[in-house]
Scaffold this motif. Sequence first.
Motif, PDB file in Angstrom:
ATOM      1  N   PRO B  92      -0.150 -11.723   2.240  1.00 15.46           N
ATOM      2  CA  PRO B  92       0.552 -11.717   0.947  1.00 15.46           C
ATOM      3  C   PRO B  92       0.826 -13.097   0.356  1.00 15.46           C
ATOM      4  O   PRO B  92       1.946 -13.391  -0.074  1.00 15.46           O
ATOM      5  CB  PRO B  92       1.849 -10.974   1.277  1.00 15.46           C
ATOM      6  N   HIS B 299      -1.604 -10.368  -4.087  1.00 15.08           N
ATOM      7  CA  HIS B 299      -0.355 -10.028  -3.392  1.00 15.08           C
ATOM      8  C   HIS B 299       0.630  -9.588  -4.456  1.00 15.08           C
ATOM      9  O   HIS B 299       0.316  -9.622  -5.655  1.00 15.08           O
ATOM     10  CB  HIS B 299       0.198 -11.235  -2.614  1.00 15.08           C
ATOM     11  N   PHE B 314       6.030  -9.302   4.407  1.00 15.27           N
ATOM     12  CA  PHE B 314       5.351  -8.005   4.547  1.00 15.27           C
ATOM     13  C   PHE B 314       6.068  -6.854   3.846  1.00 15.27           C
ATOM     14  O   PHE B 314       5.606  -5.713   3.931  1.00 15.27           O
ATOM     15  CB  PHE B 314       5.184  -7.652   6.022  1.00 15.27           C
ATOM     16  N   SER B 319       3.441  -7.109  -0.258  1.00 19.51           N
ATOM     17  CA  SER B 319       2.170  -6.888   0.440  1.00 19.51           C
ATOM     18  C   SER B 319       1.393  -5.675  -0.060  1.00 19.51           C
ATOM     19  O   SER B 319       0.201  -5.558   0.201  1.00 19.51           O
ATOM     20  CB  SER B 319       2.413  -6.735   1.945  1.00 19.51           C
ATOM     21  N   SER B 389       0.346 -12.759   8.016  1.00 17.10           N
ATOM     22  CA  SER B 389       1.151 -13.599   7.124  1.00 17.10           C
ATOM     23  C   SER B 389       1.625 -14.833   7.879  1.00 17.10           C
ATOM     24  O   SER B 389       1.938 -14.750   9.073  1.00 17.10           O
ATOM     25  CB  SER B 389       2.358 -12.814   6.604  1.00 17.10           C
TER      26      SER B 389
END
Lengths: 263, 464
Positions: B92, B299, B314, B319, B389
């Motif tokens: 993301p 993202h 997340f 995300s 991530s």
Amino acid sequence: MHLSFDLYPSYLRDFTESMQATAAYSLHYDIHAMRNYEYRNEGGKRVGPFPQVRKEGSLQLSCQKPASGSSIRSMNVSHIRSWATWTNQEHASKQTIEGSIDYAANSVGSPGNWIFSYRSDPILPVKSFRLNKLDPIEHSGTRSGDQIRIQTGANFTTRKYTANHPATTLYTLIERLHAGAVNAGLVDYLDDLSMFRPGLEITPLPKQKMEIENRVQELHGFALVGPALLPLYFWQNEHNHVLAVIGRNVAYTLTAIQNEAVS
Amino acid sequence: MISDSPANLFSRRDFLKAGSALSLSAFFQQSSAAPKGPLSGGLHPPNLLFLNLDQLSHMALSCHGNPYVKTPHIDRLAKRSIDFSKSYTPDPICCPARASWCTGRFPSENNVAANNRRLRQDLPDYGQWLGQNGYQTVHIGKWHVPGRPLHQSFQLVPHNSHPQGEYSDNLVALSFEAFLENRDRSRPFFAQVGLMNPHDIGNATRTAEHPFPFPHLQDQLPPYPPNFDYDPREPEQIASFHEGLVDWLKPWTEENWGHYQWLYYRMVEMVDINVGYILDTLEQSPDYENTVLIFTSDHGEANGYHRMLFKDNFYDTSSRVPTMVSFPGHIPEGIEDVEHLVSGLDFFPTFCDYAGIDSPSGLKGLSLRPLLEGDRKPATWRRYLHAQSKASGRMVVDQQYKFIRYYGSETTQLFDLENDPMETKNLAFDAAYQSICQRLAAEIDRHEATLDNVDLPANLTKRT
């Protein structure tokens, strides 16, 4: 201080002369753009944010002398955005709109007939990037009543929009502001003469005292606000010169007014 | 015509210059000599349009039920597409997500495990691959893949921009129109068109900290998001940023938070107009009937959810991204796929599938085509979707749960997406959910062992 003066006030210039509204004149704006904020590491500590404003283009409006008794005005537009791919590199490419607009001398400068060409050019050499020239495309637009029609080139695209409010453009709105003709109200906005953003509102701004080049001035103006647009703030001085059009990441700042002698 | 001289094409010499570590023979052994053949119905390989936005959350569209934003053009695209509801970015944040799109490999494999890390040189990207297989390849707009200069990947780069969308996205749309007007129609095209907005929100915090400047529009300000009070039990890599952010934003009132959201939604609407312009251009062109269009974002944006801003975490707002695919006459229209787990890693194999060529070996995604055509019930599809991530973070999602683990952190997160879609309760601390945590942690371990990871600096990965 109004929030629109967060980034760009140092680029504003003082213009003390009134304009000859009956003559041809041109307005030149520099375009300053805000890149991402910069953060620095100082002694292991992250400090910032620091604004990164760069000069990234220009706008020139050449307003023709209005014909006596006519409610139609004409102007030529040269709108150049020229920028670096990465913030601190040399400029890599430029995109140019060259246009010619006939518009109504109403309160927002509604376009009637216009043509423009758009092209993208490389600025070489630039390290790491090699750009290709993009041949121009030509647009021609007309507005008849509430119907707007834009034809691209000779090939395939015809766009039709229905304007539920008086239509305007950045270029013609600036001219109408200089003429002191603008009132608050709803408009449909043809952004870059091509992207149709309907249902915006022109709303007056609170007056603002500001020192520009060692002279304190009271600025007034309007905001263009509504759906599908970040607010644009049009700030004017006592002569109605539009000293700046300020968005969040871009500002047009007036750098020159050229008046032609009244013939 | 657009200049497309040999000097501007990706050449063997360019490739050699691109990196001494490159395994050239491996690259060309993987490549098919030519497209496999026409599609059914006698069509030639279709054009491929990859239209991507920056920082657009799945939730930030009116077609996805958001009442604070109006996106008629993306909604129109959804009506003529299959709209994948369970679609996640591979990572993301910008560079890792984009490097993953273009290589079909996870950030831990392609070396772009954080912004501004350079792409591994021996991995072909989709521009190179499709260009080697008969496509005219063009890039317009944002790229942001460090270490892979655009002219090494695309034959035409008429417009490469990376400023803010507020003053560049109109021009990206116009450049696509100019390309389509002038293009070489003897070959199918692969066009990557990258619009910047709503990424401009990254510059909006100082605006949002002022009182909202339009009192008469005050009723347009969204209220606090429903999960504004979040569960603070987060892995250290998130908590350290999050706590600092919450501290910084402590003076913000509900009006400031509303102002920030209001600005974000105006940016989404701004770019929606550009998407509409591109759709109109395509729909009126001779290419429309033979173009596969994939629409997505790299993202999302936290937008105040979980009392957070920006991305690089997340949570679903950051995300989970829209993914819509259309191909007139070949893909059914107006379907929301709420079942299948889809990743940004899937685009490269999907493009290859529609081009009728083999994919490079080692891609980690799956072609979406079995989900797009026929009875849309492939014999097998992934049960688990993985994402990464901050180099050290791993996320796995199944049909009900999301499990998050960062190397070097004892704290994990488990969310029941079915019963708690706002991710307000971290179930990893609940004894009743330990077996689920263990199952999903084992799945991360299993999956990790299948990756061709590069050696990343220990300070990034936190792995001991």
